[in-house]
Design a protein around this motif. Structure first.
Motif, PDB file in Angstrom:
ATOM      1  N   GLN A  63      91.146  47.426 105.572  1.00  0.00           N
ATOM      2  CA  GLN A  63      90.201  48.529 105.342  1.00  0.00           C
ATOM      3  C   GLN A  63      89.203  48.590 106.482  1.00  0.00           C
ATOM      4  O   GLN A  63      88.822  47.574 107.074  1.00  0.00           O
ATOM      5  CB  GLN A  63      89.464  48.307 104.005  1.00  0.00           C
ATOM      6  N   ASP A  64      88.793  49.795 106.820  1.00  0.00           N
ATOM      7  CA  ASP A  64      87.804  49.989 107.872  1.00  0.00           C
ATOM      8  C   ASP A  64      86.536  49.223 107.521  1.00  0.00           C
ATOM      9  O   ASP A  64      86.042  49.268 106.384  1.00  0.00           O
ATOM     10  CB  ASP A  64      87.490  51.478 108.027  1.00  0.00           C
ATOM     11  N   TYR A  65      85.967  48.486 108.499  1.00  0.00           N
ATOM     12  CA  TYR A  65      84.811  47.634 108.240  1.00  0.00           C
ATOM     13  C   TYR A  65      83.603  48.451 107.784  1.00  0.00           C
ATOM     14  O   TYR A  65      82.832  48.016 106.911  1.00  0.00           O
ATOM     15  CB  TYR A  65      84.456  46.826 109.488  1.00  0.00           C
ATOM     16  N   TYR A  66      83.392  49.615 108.376  1.00  0.00           N
ATOM     17  CA  TYR A  66      82.257  50.452 108.004  1.00  0.00           C
ATOM     18  C   TYR A  66      82.409  50.937 106.558  1.00  0.00           C
ATOM     19  O   TYR A  66      81.448  50.933 105.779  1.00  0.00           O
ATOM     20  CB  TYR A  66      82.123  51.638 108.957  1.00  0.00           C
ATOM     21  N   GLU A  67      83.634  51.359 106.205  1.00  0.00           N
ATOM     22  CA  GLU A  67      83.874  51.813 104.841  1.00  0.00           C
ATOM     23  C   GLU A  67      83.720  50.657 103.851  1.00  0.00           C
ATOM     24  O   GLU A  67      83.211  50.826 102.741  1.00  0.00           O
ATOM     25  CB  GLU A  67      85.289  52.405 104.735  1.00  0.00           C
ATOM     26  N   LEU A  68      84.183  49.464 104.285  1.00  0.00           N
ATOM     27  CA  LEU A  68      84.111  48.303 103.409  1.00  0.00           C
ATOM     28  C   LEU A  68      82.657  47.968 103.054  1.00  0.00           C
ATOM     29  O   LEU A  68      82.343  47.644 101.905  1.00  0.00           O
ATOM     30  CB  LEU A  68      84.782  47.105 104.098  1.00  0.00           C
ATOM     31  N   LEU A  69      81.785  48.059 104.066  1.00  0.00           N
ATOM     32  CA  LEU A  69      80.363  47.773 103.818  1.00  0.00           C
ATOM     33  C   LEU A  69      79.618  48.976 103.253  1.00  0.00           C
ATOM     34  O   LEU A  69      78.483  48.832 102.782  1.00  0.00           O
ATOM     35  CB  LEU A  69      79.676  47.310 105.114  1.00  0.00           C
ATOM     36  N   GLY A  70      80.236  50.155 103.326  1.00  0.00           N
ATOM     37  CA  GLY A  70      79.591  51.344 102.797  1.00  0.00           C
ATOM     38  C   GLY A  70      78.496  51.886 103.686  1.00  0.00           C
ATOM     39  O   GLY A  70      77.476  52.383 103.199  1.00  0.00           O
ATOM     40  N   VAL A  71      78.694  51.794 105.012  1.00  0.00           N
ATOM     41  CA  VAL A  71      77.683  52.294 105.953  1.00  0.00           C
ATOM     42  C   VAL A  71      78.357  53.257 106.938  1.00  0.00           C
ATOM     43  O   VAL A  71      79.586  53.250 107.118  1.00  0.00           O
ATOM     44  CB  VAL A  71      77.008  51.141 106.726  1.00  0.00           C
ATOM     45  N   ALA A  72      77.508  54.055 107.603  1.00  0.00           N
ATOM     46  CA  ALA A  72      78.024  54.981 108.611  1.00  0.00           C
ATOM     47  C   ALA A  72      78.317  54.232 109.907  1.00  0.00           C
ATOM     48  O   ALA A  72      77.824  53.121 110.127  1.00  0.00           O
ATOM     49  CB  ALA A  72      77.013  56.092 108.858  1.00  0.00           C
ATOM     50  N   LYS A  73      79.112  54.868 110.793  1.00  0.00           N
ATOM     51  CA  LYS A  73      79.468  54.193 112.044  1.00  0.00           C
ATOM     52  C   LYS A  73      78.292  54.031 112.992  1.00  0.00           C
ATOM     53  O   LYS A  73      78.328  53.200 113.899  1.00  0.00           O
ATOM     54  CB  LYS A  73      80.607  54.949 112.745  1.00  0.00           C
TER      55      LYS A  73
END
Length: 379
Positions: free
Chosen positions: A4-14
């Motif tokens: 999973q994309d790291y940004y999506e995993l943490l729930g933050v924007a790029k």
């Protein structure tokens, strides 16, 4: 299965800031950490994923490589790896993330030079009973650590300033790898301050504080008693690295009084009276904390009798009605009698014995009690 994309995993924007990434990881870590979810393999897996994402996105170089090449651009050894287990120590491994939660403001957190609150001080104040009851203002001298005026508390010689510690980079802590675990410890060079003083102040010798005796004015409210404390905010020891000062606690001790003893809001006093005054009655002048008052003694008063003077006690500091003064009369036996006085007393005693009247009520009741006790004894 694709990661999973790291940004999506943490729930933050790029374009999330470092602080936003740290906050997001902290939220997930608190939710899924194995210590909080024992025997929950799914929670442990999610925690490892969050940790892997944080390890990459919190590192500027790794984040840049990830943004350009995705997962392929990141060294796998920077991920969850390293055998993280449910028995690992929460605060040791992630001390930099959770220092603001678990450090409690004490030594041991990261993030640059930390300010530490000064120690609280205690001072014992001895008061006379009169001052404790009425209230007073006193001057006290307190030895304490105060900010150095020569260097304004920096510890560095005037005209210079502390430099960043080269060992910890100003964080105050260093991270050491021990097998599978990364352990965070206080920097041995700067002792957690994050700073080094190359040219120390001559007055405080680099400590930023000096010992002085302060003179303080303490307002003591009326009605204080033994064990009460008065808090003087900010009058304790100066903090380190610009931290706030501690507080001074003034503990009240009331010295013994030659006439009165105190029991909460009431005062107690023993009043000596003569044999004649006890037998015939009369008036006595007795002292109170507010001056002398008249105490009426009725005839035939027995030693140990207690008379109440209402409102002549203490109004407690926490409010309520003013207490009373309890006067316990004690009949004094005359001493150093002359021959004539002894003869008069003998004549007086003989007159009491002849009339066969009950002039001694306590003695009569005591004799009756003795007789009753003896009659019960079986020989």
């Amino acid at each position: 299965m694709a990661k999973q994309d790291y940004y999506e995993l943490l729930g933050v924007a790029k374009n999330a800031s470092d602080a936003e990434i740290k906050k997001a990881f902290k939220r997930l870590a608190m939710k899924y950490h194995p210590d909080r979810n024992p025997d929950d393999s799914e929670a442990e897996a999610k925690f490892k994923e969050a940790k892997e994402a944080y390890d990459v996105l919190s590192d500027a170089q790794k984040r840049a490589a990830y943004d350009q090449f995705g997962h392929a651009g990141v060294d796998p050894s920077a991920g969850a790896g390293a055998g993280f287990g449910g028995g690992a120590n929460f605060s040791d491994i992630f001390g930099d993330v959770f220092s603001d939660i678990f450090s409690g403001g004490g030594r041991g957190g990261g993030g640059g030079q930390r300010a530490y609150r000064g120690s609280d001080l205690r001072y014992r104040l001895d008061l006379d009973l009169e001052d404790a009851v009425a209230g007073t203002t006193v001057k006290i001298k307190v030895p304490s650590m105060v900010p150095c005026t020569e260097c304004d508390g920096s510890g560095a010689k005037k005209g210079s300033s502390p430099s960043t510690c080269t060992t910890c980079g100003g964080h105050g802590q260093v991270r050491m790898q021990q097998g599978f675990f990364s352990v965070q410890q206080t920097c041995p060079r700067c002792h957690g301050t994050g700073k080094m003083i190359g040219d120390p102040c001559g007055k405080c010798h680099g400590q930023g504080r000096v010992k002085e005796t302060k003179t303080l004015s303490v307002k003591v409210p009326a009605g204080v008693d033994i064990g009460d404390r008065i808090r003087l905010s900010g009058e304790g020891e100066a903090g380190e690295n610009g931290g706030p000062p501690g507080d001074l606690y003034v503990e009240i001790n009331v010295k013994p009084h030659p006439i009165f003893t105190r029991e909460e809001s009431n005062l107690h006093s023993e009043v000596p009276i003569s044999f004649v005054a006890a037998a015939l009655g009369g008036e006595l002048e007795v002292p109170t904390l507010n001056g002398k008052v008249k105490l009426k003694i009725p005839p035939e008063t027995q030693s140990g009798s207690v008379f109440r003077l209402r409102g002549k006690g203490v109004k407690q500091v926490r409010g309520g009605a003013t207490g009373d003064l309890m006067c316990r009369v004690m009949v004094e036996t005359p001493v150093k009698l002359t021959g004539q006085q002894k003869e008069l007393l003998q004549q007086f005693q003989a007159s009491l014995d002849q009339k066969h009247q009950h002039h001694n009520p306590k003695a009569s009741s005591w004799i009756d009690g003795v007789k009753s006790f003896v009659d019960k004894i079986k020989f």
